[in-house]
Design an enzyme around this catalytic site. Structure first.
Site, PDB file in Angstrom:
ATOM      1  N   LYS A  11      13.619  21.267  72.754  1.00  0.00           N
ATOM      2  CA  LYS A  11      13.608  20.675  74.089  1.00  0.00           C
ATOM      3  C   LYS A  11      12.340  21.020  74.877  1.00  0.00           C
ATOM      4  O   LYS A  11      11.580  21.932  74.500  1.00  0.00           O
ATOM      5  CB  LYS A  11      14.861  21.148  74.834  1.00  0.00           C
ATOM      6  CG  LYS A  11      16.178  20.581  74.285  1.00  0.00           C
ATOM      7  CD  LYS A  11      17.350  21.154  75.088  1.00  0.00           C
ATOM      8  CE  LYS A  11      18.650  20.448  74.808  1.00  0.00           C
ATOM      9  NZ  LYS A  11      19.738  21.011  75.648  1.00  0.00           N
ATOM     10  N   TYR A  51      22.283  10.963  75.868  1.00  0.00           N
ATOM     11  CA  TYR A  51      23.298  11.858  76.452  1.00  0.00           C
ATOM     12  C   TYR A  51      24.389  11.088  77.197  1.00  0.00           C
ATOM     13  O   TYR A  51      25.048  11.660  78.078  1.00  0.00           O
ATOM     14  CB  TYR A  51      22.637  12.860  77.397  1.00  0.00           C
ATOM     15  CG  TYR A  51      22.043  14.077  76.704  1.00  0.00           C
ATOM     16  CD1 TYR A  51      22.857  14.958  75.984  1.00  0.00           C
ATOM     17  CD2 TYR A  51      20.683  14.366  76.790  1.00  0.00           C
ATOM     18  CE1 TYR A  51      22.322  16.083  75.353  1.00  0.00           C
ATOM     19  CE2 TYR A  51      20.140  15.497  76.175  1.00  0.00           C
ATOM     20  CZ  TYR A  51      20.968  16.354  75.463  1.00  0.00           C
ATOM     21  OH  TYR A  51      20.450  17.470  74.852  1.00  0.00           O
ATOM     22  N   PHE A  59      25.713  17.533  86.014  1.00  0.00           N
ATOM     23  CA  PHE A  59      24.345  17.895  85.643  1.00  0.00           C
ATOM     24  C   PHE A  59      23.596  16.770  84.923  1.00  0.00           C
ATOM     25  O   PHE A  59      22.447  16.952  84.506  1.00  0.00           O
ATOM     26  CB  PHE A  59      24.346  19.157  84.772  1.00  0.00           C
ATOM     27  CG  PHE A  59      25.163  19.031  83.501  1.00  0.00           C
ATOM     28  CD1 PHE A  59      24.648  18.404  82.375  1.00  0.00           C
ATOM     29  CD2 PHE A  59      26.447  19.558  83.427  1.00  0.00           C
ATOM     30  CE1 PHE A  59      25.383  18.290  81.208  1.00  0.00           C
ATOM     31  CE2 PHE A  59      27.204  19.442  82.256  1.00  0.00           C
ATOM     32  CZ  PHE A  59      26.664  18.807  81.150  1.00  0.00           C
ATOM     33  N   THR A  93      25.654  27.537  74.675  1.00  0.00           N
ATOM     34  CA  THR A  93      24.909  26.688  75.617  1.00  0.00           C
ATOM     35  C   THR A  93      24.193  27.525  76.683  1.00  0.00           C
ATOM     36  O   THR A  93      23.020  27.284  76.995  1.00  0.00           O
ATOM     37  CB  THR A  93      25.887  25.707  76.317  1.00  0.00           C
ATOM     38  OG1 THR A  93      26.644  25.030  75.312  1.00  0.00           O
ATOM     39  CG2 THR A  93      25.132  24.693  77.163  1.00  0.00           C
ATOM     40  N   ASN A 114      17.684  25.085  77.795  1.00  0.00           N
ATOM     41  CA  ASN A 114      18.159  26.005  76.753  1.00  0.00           C
ATOM     42  C   ASN A 114      17.551  25.745  75.377  1.00  0.00           C
ATOM     43  O   ASN A 114      18.148  26.051  74.351  1.00  0.00           O
ATOM     44  CB  ASN A 114      19.687  26.016  76.720  1.00  0.00           C
ATOM     45  CG  ASN A 114      20.269  24.643  76.457  1.00  0.00           C
ATOM     46  OD1 ASN A 114      19.525  23.689  76.232  1.00  0.00           O
ATOM     47  ND2 ASN A 114      21.579  24.535  76.449  1.00  0.00           N
ATOM     48  N   HIS A 117      18.739  21.405  71.043  1.00  0.00           N
ATOM     49  CA  HIS A 117      19.955  20.597  70.926  1.00  0.00           C
ATOM     50  C   HIS A 117      20.333  20.545  69.451  1.00  0.00           C
ATOM     51  O   HIS A 117      19.460  20.489  68.593  1.00  0.00           O
ATOM     52  CB  HIS A 117      19.707  19.154  71.414  1.00  0.00           C
ATOM     53  CG  HIS A 117      20.792  18.204  70.979  1.00  0.00           C
ATOM     54  ND1 HIS A 117      21.945  18.021  71.707  1.00  0.00           N
ATOM     55  CD2 HIS A 117      20.927  17.444  69.850  1.00  0.00           C
ATOM     56  CE1 HIS A 117      22.737  17.170  71.055  1.00  0.00           C
ATOM     57  NE2 HIS A 117      22.138  16.802  69.932  1.00  0.00           N
ATOM     58  N   GLU A 128      23.245  10.467  66.005  1.00  0.00           N
ATOM     59  CA  GLU A 128      22.008  11.021  66.567  1.00  0.00           C
ATOM     60  C   GLU A 128      20.828  10.904  65.596  1.00  0.00           C
ATOM     61  O   GLU A 128      19.701  10.678  66.017  1.00  0.00           O
ATOM     62  CB  GLU A 128      22.251  12.471  66.980  1.00  0.00           C
ATOM     63  CG  GLU A 128      23.233  12.568  68.153  1.00  0.00           C
ATOM     64  CD  GLU A 128      23.611  13.992  68.550  1.00  0.00           C
ATOM     65  OE1 GLU A 128      23.083  14.953  67.934  1.00  0.00           O
ATOM     66  OE2 GLU A 128      24.426  14.134  69.477  1.00  0.00           O
TER      67      GLU A 128
END
Ligand code: IDP
Length: 140
Positions: A11, A51, A59, A93, A114, A117, A128
């Site tokens: 990320k 997502y 969020f 997470t 974080n 993924h 995905e």
């Protein structure tokens, strides 16, 4: 145990801090193999679609903006029990809850930023992987 493939994303917080190699080393040390890899810039539209299951969560807007804030590295990881193994190496997470030695414990900045993924089931791995990679990019 079955050989599986799973979708991993390094990320924005991690690519920005030049941690790609250190994160890939954790996957490789755990027996996972990178079988496809590319560095891309997500748009908010693409991140939002990826997502979509979190659309109703508070969020969501923050997550989509963050995922489009810097390039990401999307990868397909392969190995025995790859989906669960990847999640184990990633850690919880929230880095505050992540186990010692996990990627999120070592590198994540917060519950949102974080660092990685990973697909959470065979069905999401299939969706995905197909979201980011064409058949031609996946060498058997
Ligand atoms: P996972 O990535 O560990 O599977 P999910 O609950 O599926 O966790 O959430 C997807 C992503 O949404 C997280 O990795 C994180 O970046 C972000 N996220 C989850 N919960 C929060 C939160 O409470 N605040 C901000 N971002 C969050």
């Amino acid at each position: 145990m079955a050989i599986e493939r799973t979708l991993s994303i390094i990320k924005p917080d991690a690519t920005k801090r030049n941690l790609t190699g250190k994160i890939v080393a954790k996957f490789e040390d755990a027996g996972l193999r990178v079988v496809a890899s590319k560095r891309i810039a997500l748009t908010t539209a693409t991140a939002g679609e990826f997502y979509a299951e979190h659309k109703e969560r508070g969020f969501y807007g923050e997550l989509v903006a963050y995922m489009a804030s810097e390039p990401v590295v999307v990868q397909v990881l392969e190995g025995e029990n790859a989906i669960a193994k990847n999640r184990e190496v990633m850690g919880a997470t929230d880095p505050a809850a992540a186990a010692e030695g996990t990627i999120r414990k070592e590198f994540a900045l917060s519950k949102g930023e974080n660092s990685v993924h990973g697909s959470d089931s065979p069905a999401s791995a299939a969706r995905e992987i197909a979201f980011f990679f064409s058949g031609l990019e996946l060498v058997g």
